[in-house]
Design a protein around this motif. Structure first.
Motif, mmCIF file in Angstrom:
data_model
loop_
_atom_site.group_PDB
_atom_site.id
_atom_site.type_symbol
_atom_site.label_atom_id
_atom_site.label_comp_id
_atom_site.label_asym_id
_atom_site.label_seq_id
_atom_site.Cartn_x
_atom_site.Cartn_y
_atom_site.Cartn_z
ATOM 1 N N SER A 41 -78.183 56.342 47.712
ATOM 2 C CA SER A 41 -77.906 55.139 48.645
ATOM 3 C C SER A 41 -77.115 53.934 47.966
ATOM 4 O O SER A 41 -77.068 53.856 46.980
ATOM 5 C CB SER A 41 -79.231 54.689 49.351
ATOM 6 N N ALA A 42 -77.034 52.849 49.020
ATOM 7 C CA ALA A 42 -76.474 51.688 48.421
ATOM 8 C C ALA A 42 -77.545 50.924 47.558
ATOM 9 O O ALA A 42 -78.686 51.169 47.903
ATOM 10 C CB ALA A 42 -75.901 50.731 49.512
ATOM 11 N N THR A 47 -76.781 47.151 52.137
ATOM 12 C CA THR A 47 -76.497 47.702 53.320
ATOM 13 C C THR A 47 -76.672 46.181 54.241
ATOM 14 O O THR A 47 -76.019 45.695 55.143
ATOM 15 C CB THR A 47 -77.120 48.715 54.056
ATOM 16 N N GLU A 74 -72.558 52.429 49.409
ATOM 17 C CA GLU A 74 -72.776 53.849 48.754
ATOM 18 C C GLU A 74 -71.871 54.028 47.591
ATOM 19 O O GLU A 74 -72.057 54.710 46.655
ATOM 20 C CB GLU A 74 -73.076 54.481 49.730
ATOM 21 N N PHE A 136 -75.167 58.656 53.376
ATOM 22 C CA PHE A 136 -74.997 57.714 54.629
ATOM 23 C C PHE A 136 -73.701 57.727 55.208
ATOM 24 O O PHE A 136 -73.469 57.007 56.102
ATOM 25 C CB PHE A 136 -75.339 56.511 54.219
ATOM 26 N N ARG A 150 -79.111 53.992 60.218
ATOM 27 C CA ARG A 150 -80.034 53.365 58.877
ATOM 28 C C ARG A 150 -80.938 54.536 58.254
ATOM 29 O O ARG A 150 -81.300 55.247 59.041
ATOM 30 C CB ARG A 150 -80.614 52.339 59.342
ATOM 31 N N GLY A 151 -80.858 54.611 56.844
ATOM 32 C CA GLY A 151 -81.596 55.586 56.422
ATOM 33 C C GLY A 151 -80.859 56.882 55.993
ATOM 34 O O GLY A 151 -81.542 58.027 55.795
ATOM 35 N N GLY A 152 -79.721 57.010 56.437
ATOM 36 C CA GLY A 152 -78.865 58.042 56.518
ATOM 37 C C GLY A 152 -78.420 58.900 55.418
ATOM 38 O O GLY A 152 -78.155 59.931 55.492
ATOM 39 N N SER A 153 -78.957 58.146 54.290
ATOM 40 C CA SER A 153 -78.753 59.126 52.881
ATOM 41 C C SER A 153 -79.672 60.247 52.827
ATOM 42 O O SER A 153 -79.388 61.214 52.182
ATOM 43 C CB SER A 153 -79.079 58.064 51.859
ATOM 44 N N ASP A 154 -81.002 60.089 53.466
ATOM 45 C CA ASP A 154 -81.651 61.281 53.575
ATOM 46 C C ASP A 154 -81.072 62.490 54.241
ATOM 47 O O ASP A 154 -81.085 63.547 53.721
ATOM 48 C CB ASP A 154 -83.003 61.149 54.368
#
Ligand code: ADP
Ligand code: ASP
Ligand code: MG
Length: 446
Positions: A41-42, A47, A74, A136, A150-154
Motif C-alpha cells: 500500500s501507500a 492516500t 503506491e 490499489f 479504499r483498502g484496494g491493496s487487499d
C-alpha cells in the motif's frame, strides 16, 4: 518451496525503518526458498494526504485525474521497498499496476479487475527476484490509470494470489488477525484462528475494515486462503477459509459497526403500488447505493412511512433528491438523521440457532439503547441506533455473546505459512500485550 503473496498495509511501510523491517521479512521468506510476490500500500496516511491535496485544488475533482494522483502513493512504496530488499543483497523488482498489467474496467475510484497478466511477474520470479507489485491500482485497455476503492491493496493481493495460484495470501497489518470486534474499540476482543469467507464478507461489509470487502469476495470466488497476520510477531494470525461443520457451532463469530451511514425517512407517503419504485428509482439514478430499507405497515390504510440508509457522503445529495420526489408520491415530510450507527452481529451458527436476534435486542434494551431500524440475513443481524451509543453497543454485545472467552477446543490450522513454518497457531505475545493494554484511543473512549 511455495509461492506466497504477502501484502503489507500502509502502517507496515509507514516510514523508512518499517520499510526496512518489511524488507527483512521478505528476504527471510525468500531465503527460506519460497517464491515471493509482495503487494504494498501507500505509506500510512499518504492516500488521505493526496486526496486532501486534490480537494484543495478542486471541490469535486475529476475522477480520472484523482486516480492519476492517488496511484502515486503506491508507486513510491514499491520503489522504496524494492531498494530496501536490494540493500539486503536480495534481488527485487518493482511493478506498477500498468507494468504487471492489472487490467480493470473504466470505473475510476472503484474499478473492477478484469484480468491479470502474470507474465512479467513470473519472469521476475524465474530470475530469482522478489516481485513487488503496487496495490490499489490498475489500468484500463485504453491505458488509463484506475484505482480499486479504499483498502484496494487487499484486492490486488488476493487477485495476484488467484492469478498465480499462490499457496496463501498473507495480509500483514497492524493487528495480529481478525478479532471478534475491532480491537481498537474492544480491549477484550479475541483473535479468531479461523473465520469463514461468508462471515468475513459480512464483517467487512458491515464495517470491520481489516479486509476490503471486495477482496474477501474475490478470495471466496477463487478459493484463495487468506492469512491475516501481524509483522510484529511470528504468532499465527487468522485464516479466512471455506466454511466447515465446526464453524456452525459458534453462534456469533464477530461484531462490526459502521458510523458512516445516514438515515432518511419519508413520512406519510401514499400506500399504493409504484411509490417505492419511484422513490428508489430517483435515488438509484443518482448512483447512490441504498443499504437498509424499512417500510411501515399502513395505519390508516392510505399512507405509510419509508425509511432507508445511505452512506454518509451521499446523505445531503440524497436528501435533496428525496425532497424532490416526495411531493409526487404524496410524502408529507422528509426527515434526515446523519448521527446514526449500524451495529451488527455475524455468525454462520445463526442458521441453526434460534433466539439470537432476541438476545441482541435484550442486550441493547438493558443499556437503554433504542433501536431505530433492524435488518437480518441468514448469518447476521444489524440494528441502527444513535451514533453516540455505538461503542457501548459493540462492547455490550461482545460481552452478551461471550466473545472475549477463549475457544473451547483448539482446531488444526488448514494451511501452513511460508514465512514462519511450524509457528502458525501460537498466540503472539504482542496479542496478549495488546489485550491487556488497549491503545490510547480505546482507553480514552472507555
Ligand atoms: P492496513 O493499512 O494494513 O490495510 P487497515 O487500517 O485497513 O490496515 O485495517 C486494520 C484495522 O482494522 C485495525 O487497525 C483495526 O483497528 C481495524 N479492525 C476493525 N475491525 C476489526 C476486526 N474485527 N479485527 C481486526 N481488526 C479490525
Ligand atoms: N492506499 C489505499 C488506501 O489507503 C489502498 C490500501 O491501502 O489498501 O485506501
Ligand atoms: Mg486496509
Amino acid at each position: 518451496m511455495a509461492l506466497i503473496v504477502q501484502k503489507y498495509g500502509g502502517t507496515r511501510v509507514g516510514d523508512v525503518e518499517r520499510i526496512r523491517n518489511v524488507a527483512r521479512r521478505v528476504a527471510a521468506t525468500r531465503q527460506a526458498g519460497h517464491d515471493v510476490v509482495v503487494v504494498v500500500s501507500a505509506m500510512a496516511r499518504e492516500t488521505d494526504r493526496l486526496l486532501a491535496l486534490a480537494h484543495q485544488v478542486a471541490e469535486r475533482p475529476n475522477e480520472r485525474e484523482l486516480d492519476v494522483i492517488l496511484a502515486t502513493g503506491e508507486q513510491v512504496s514499491i520503489g522504496l521497498l524494492s531498494l530496501a530488499i536490494q540493500e539486503l543483497g536480495c534481488r527485487a523488482r518493482s511493478f506498477t499496476g500498468n507494468q504487471v498489467r492489472i487490467l480493470t474496467d473504466q470505473t475510476h475510484s472503484q474499478a473492477r479487475i478484469l484480468r491479470i497478466d502474470t507474465r512479467r511477474v513470473l519472469e521476475a520470479l524465474e530470475a530469482g527476484e522478489v516481485a513487488i507489485v503496487a496495490g490499489f491500482q490498475g489500468v484500463t485497455a485504453e491505458e488509463e490509470v484506475t484505482t480499486l476503492g479504499r483498502g484496494g491493496s487487499d484486492l490486488t493481493a488476493v487477485a495476484m494470489a488467484a492469478a498465480l495460484g499462490a499457496q496463501v495470501c498473507e495480509i500483514y497489518t497492524d493487528v495480529e488477525g481478525v478479532y471478534t470486534a475491532d480491537p481498537d474499540l474492544v480491549p477484550t476482543a479475541r483473535k479468531l484462528r479461523r473465520i469463514s469467507y461468508e462471515e468475513m464478507l459480512e464483517l467487512a461489509s458491515l464495517g470491520a475494515r481489516v479486509l476490503q470487502t471486495r477482496s474477501v469476495e474475490y478470495a471466496k470466488n477463487y478459493h484463495v486462503p487468506i492469512h491475516v497476520r501481524s509483522s510484529f510477531s511470528e504468532g499465527g494470525g487468522t485464516f479466512v477459509v471455506a466454511e466447515d461443520a465446526a464453524m456452525e457451532k459458534v453462534v456469533v463469530s464477530g461484531i462490526a459497526y459502521n458510523v458512516n451511514e445516514a438515515k432518511i425517512t419519508v413520512a406519510g407517503v401514499a400506500d399504493r403500488p409504484g411509490v417505492a419504485a419511484k422513490l428508489f428509482g430517483a435515488v438509484a439514478e443518482a448512483n447512490v447505493v441504498v443499504d437498509m430499507i424499512v417500510q411501515n405497515v399502513s395505519q390508516d390504510g392510505s399512507t405509510t412511512d419509508i425509511s432507508f440508509t445511505v452512506g454518509r457522503p451521499d446523505y445531503r445529495k440524497t436528501l435533496e433528491i428525496v425532497r424532490g420526489v416526495a411531493v409526487e408520491i404524496g410524502g408529507a415530510a422528509v426527515l434526515g438523521n446523519d448521527q446514526i450507527a449500524k451495529v451488527s452481529i455475524v455468525g454462520v451458527g445463526m442458521r441453526t440457532h434460534s433466539g439470537v436476534a432476541a438476545r441482541m435486542f435484550e442486550a441493547l434494551a438493558r443499556e437503554k439503547i433504542n433501536i431505530l431500524m433492524i435488518s437480518t440475513s441468514e448469518i447476521k443481524v444489524s440494528c441502527v441506533i444513535e451514533a453516540r451509543y455505538a461503542e457501548l453497543a459493540v462492547r455490550t454485545l461482545h460481552d452478551t455473546f461471550g466473545l472475549g472467552e477463549p475457544p473451547r477446543e483448539e482446531e488444526p490450522l488448514p494451511v501452513s505459512t511460508g514465512a514462519a513454518p511450524g509457528r502458525a497457531g501460537r498466540g503472539g505475545r504482542r496479542g496478549a500485550a495488546r489485550r491487556g493494554a488497549p491503545r490510547a484511543r480505546a482507553a480514552r473512549r472507555r
